[in-house]
Design a protein around this motif. Structure first.
Motif, PDB file in Angstrom:
ATOM      1  N   VAL A  46      36.367   7.106  30.798  1.00 55.81           N
ATOM      2  CA  VAL A  46      35.316   6.386  30.079  1.00 55.81           C
ATOM      3  C   VAL A  46      35.534   6.603  28.914  1.00 55.81           C
ATOM      4  O   VAL A  46      36.881   6.630  28.334  1.00 55.81           O
ATOM      5  N   GLY A  51      30.479   6.645  25.639  1.00 56.28           N
ATOM      6  CA  GLY A  51      30.324   7.928  26.841  1.00 56.28           C
ATOM      7  C   GLY A  51      30.429   7.213  28.305  1.00 56.28           C
ATOM      8  O   GLY A  51      30.161   7.779  28.998  1.00 56.28           O
ATOM      9  N   ASP A  60      33.325  13.185  40.611  1.00 54.98           N
ATOM     10  CA  ASP A  60      33.006  14.625  41.133  1.00 54.98           C
ATOM     11  C   ASP A  60      32.943  15.828  42.130  1.00 54.98           C
ATOM     12  O   ASP A  60      32.090  16.723  42.614  1.00 54.98           O
ATOM     13  N   LEU A 157      29.679  22.967  27.854  1.00 51.07           N
ATOM     14  CA  LEU A 157      30.278  21.980  27.314  1.00 51.07           C
ATOM     15  C   LEU A 157      29.438  21.085  28.243  1.00 51.07           C
ATOM     16  O   LEU A 157      30.313  19.771  28.335  1.00 51.07           O
ATOM     17  N   GLY A 158      29.379  21.652  28.995  1.00 49.80           N
ATOM     18  CA  GLY A 158      28.233  20.955  30.565  1.00 49.80           C
ATOM     19  C   GLY A 158      29.203  20.305  31.544  1.00 49.80           C
ATOM     20  O   GLY A 158      28.676  19.445  32.356  1.00 49.80           O
ATOM     21  N   MET A 159      30.411  21.093  31.894  1.00 45.74           N
ATOM     22  CA  MET A 159      31.680  20.990  33.323  1.00 45.74           C
ATOM     23  C   MET A 159      30.719  21.692  33.994  1.00 45.74           C
ATOM     24  O   MET A 159      31.009  22.951  34.163  1.00 45.74           O
ATOM     25  N   ARG A 180      35.952  14.376  36.941  1.00 43.69           N
ATOM     26  CA  ARG A 180      34.373  13.669  35.407  1.00 43.69           C
ATOM     27  C   ARG A 180      34.826  15.268  34.117  1.00 43.69           C
ATOM     28  O   ARG A 180      34.519  14.837  33.008  1.00 43.69           O
ATOM     29  N   ASP A 181      34.590  16.358  34.664  1.00 39.45           N
ATOM     30  CA  ASP A 181      34.473  17.347  33.968  1.00 39.45           C
ATOM     31  C   ASP A 181      36.038  17.305  33.187  1.00 39.45           C
ATOM     32  O   ASP A 181      36.163  18.065  31.644  1.00 39.45           O
ATOM     33  N   THR A 184      35.567  15.437  30.199  1.00 40.85           N
ATOM     34  CA  THR A 184      34.195  15.901  29.496  1.00 40.85           C
ATOM     35  C   THR A 184      35.366  17.028  28.460  1.00 40.85           C
ATOM     36  O   THR A 184      34.553  16.802  27.076  1.00 40.85           O
ATOM     37  N   ILE A 187      37.118  15.135  25.579  1.00 38.30           N
ATOM     38  CA  ILE A 187      36.515  14.287  24.681  1.00 38.30           C
ATOM     39  C   ILE A 187      36.358  14.814  24.022  1.00 38.30           C
ATOM     40  O   ILE A 187      35.962  15.254  22.682  1.00 38.30           O
ATOM     41  N   ALA A 188      35.535  16.322  24.265  1.00 43.28           N
ATOM     42  CA  ALA A 188      35.280  17.532  23.599  1.00 43.28           C
ATOM     43  C   ALA A 188      36.084  18.408  22.440  1.00 43.28           C
ATOM     44  O   ALA A 188      36.111  18.194  21.551  1.00 43.28           O
ATOM     45  N   ILE A 288      29.549  15.191  23.079  1.00 42.92           N
ATOM     46  CA  ILE A 288      29.864  16.402  23.760  1.00 42.92           C
ATOM     47  C   ILE A 288      28.890  17.481  23.455  1.00 42.92           C
ATOM     48  O   ILE A 288      29.196  17.120  22.225  1.00 42.92           O
TER      49      ILE A 288
END
Length: 473
Positions: A46, A51, A60, A157-159, A180-181, A184, A187-188, A288
């Motif tokens: 990523v 992003g 995924d 966090l969107g995970m 993917r998580d 994330t 990056i966070a 994020i």
């Protein structure tokens, strides 16, 4: 196999011909096994400025995180430091449970303690399981509660494909994530806690008179690599999250399910070399969403499933030797040993030029030191009192499942409108699970402290012609 070969190789065949046929057969077997293993690996790259996903393979798919779990343990630790709840000098007391964790570990005896900063350094270098558990117990009161805090933070966090069961990543069939998580989360960590991010670049540290070296072999060997975390268990294979910053471009890359530490490192090096030049030199805004709320306030929305665990991948052939190589401690072989130097004696070496990278630790802001027990464990008055779903033995009711999370959420909203009184004290949430290679999402309501309470609510829903059933989490 033996019967098949006997049908191919005749009794009259010459020894040389027999050897050639057997070699060809074994080649097909090995190639087939390699193909099977490749299908079970996962990776993603990523652009950390924009992003944009530059590369993705099974990103995924559900995977065991192993010690990548500790990234979330450190996220919550950094959050507590940033809020002044703890400082880098706060003592972290090791319980009997923390001290008894399987290696690798720092080796602190029950009742002993180390400073928060020492615990952090032992996690980013040695991947110390006991330190991670001790931090989790301090921040959450107990490890089970801390795991719920971790999962709640993951959702913030969107995970959405991650569930945590412990603070260190030691094997648990109900603990899973996706590549993917993990990207994330990587990056966070940089975006939300730049003041502490330098810890991830630490390659070794002194613990008393002992120098403890790290497991991340890419640090100092790939230009621009500045962290983040390795991970290994038998079931997960060899995992790695890497952050790269060459001054103009930034990447976060994840490789999961590697068959060896060397092959994983080589795959990561190849991804970095290929995609860093393609990353943008512009952008740089936060990617994020910052999740500042106290994790306890989200616990009522997060129930950890006992089922829907990922199916363990078959143990790679190349890892059989790694399992037998560690004979001094059986728990090491079963746990997150991270002892890749021992397990990978025959692993291919990293085929990239070595470069010097200066290691800088960014110290935490100085905050008054205080003995902190369960920094987040005591809910504030602002927390929704309907928090029975955070009880380990909590119950939920399931109303539907869908291949799309948005549809599952829409069903939750619809059900809430149809039966507002029945679900007044419940919290809707979705749980991802895999079936025949497809990810589905279960729509559930949590917040029921007993089986009877869940069944009573479900009976009331059925009277409104809403199908459901109760399930223990």
């Amino acid at each position: 196999m033996r019967q098949a070969l006997s049908g191919i190789v005749s009794k009259s065949a010459s020894p040389l011909k027999t050897i050639m046929i057997l070699a060809m057969a074994m080649t097909f077997v090995v190639a087939g096994a390699a193909s099977s293993l490749a299908a079970k690996s996962a990776a993603i790259v990523v652009d950390a400025k924009t992003g944009k996903v530059l590369y993705s393979a099974n990103a995924d798919g559900r995977r065991y995180p192993a010690s990548l779990t500790k990234m979330m343990t450190l996220y919550l630790t950094f959050e507590a430091m940033a809020k002044g709840k703890i400082s880098r000098n706060t003592p972290v007391v090791f319980s009997a449970h923390a001290s008894a964790e399987a290696p690798t570990k720092l080796g602190v005896k029950p009742g002993g303690s180390v400073a928060v900063e020492t615990a952090i350094l032992s996690i980013v270098t040695k991947s110390a399981n006991d330190s991670a558990t001790a931090l989790g117990e301090m921040l959450g009161g107990n490890e089970t509660n801390f795991a719920r805090m971790m999962t709640a933070k993951a959702r913030q966090l969107g995970m959405n494909g991650t569930v945590f069961r412990n603070a260190n990543g030691l094997p648990d069939p109900g603990q899973f994530t996706t590549a993917r998580d993990m990207a994330t989360l990587g990056i966070a960590l940089r975006e939300h806690f730049p003041q502490y991010y330098g810890y991830f670049a630490q390659r070794s540290f002194l613990y008393g008179r002992q120098r403890i070296n790290g497991h991340n072999r890419l640090l100092g060997r790939i230009k621009g690599v500045d962290g983040i975390k390795t991970g290994y268990t038998r079931a997960s294979g060899f995992n790695l999250v890497s952050s790269v910053n060459d001054g103009n471009r930034r990447l976060v890359a994840v490789v999961m399910g590697g068959t060896s530490g060397g092959s994983r490192d080589n795959q990561m090096a190849g991804l970095i070399n290929t995609y860093l030049p393609r990353a943008s030199t512009r952008g740089g805004g936060d990617l994020i969403a910052k999740a500042d709320s106290n994790p306890v306030s989200a616990l009522a929305k997060v129930l950890l499933p006992k089922h829907d665990a990922p199916t363990p991948d078959e143990k790679p052939v190349a890892m059989a030797e790694a399992d037998t190589a560690v004979t001094d401690d059986a728990t090491v072989a079963q746990g997150d040993s991270e002892d890749e130097d021992t397990a990978e004696a025959e692993a291919p070496k990293l085929v990239v030029p070595a470069t010097k990278v200066k290691t800088v630790i960014v110290s935490a802001p100085k905050v008054a030191t205080a003995q902190v027990v369960a920094a987040y464990a005591e809910p504030t008055p602002a927390v929704d009192p309907v928090s029975t779903a955070s009880v380990p033995s909590g119950w939920a009711i399931q109303v539907a499942s869908s291949p799309k999370q948005s549809e599952a959420q829409a069903l939750l909203d619809k059900t809430t409108k149809q039966a507002p009184k029945v679900l007044a004290d419940a919290s809707g949430f979705t749980v991802a699970f895999d079936k025949d290679g497809v990810t589905y999402y279960r729509a559930r309501f949590g917040g029921f402290g007993s089986k009877d309470a869940a069944w009573k609510a479900c009976t009331a829903l059925k009277k409104k012609k809403i199908e459901c059933y109760a399930v223990q989490q």
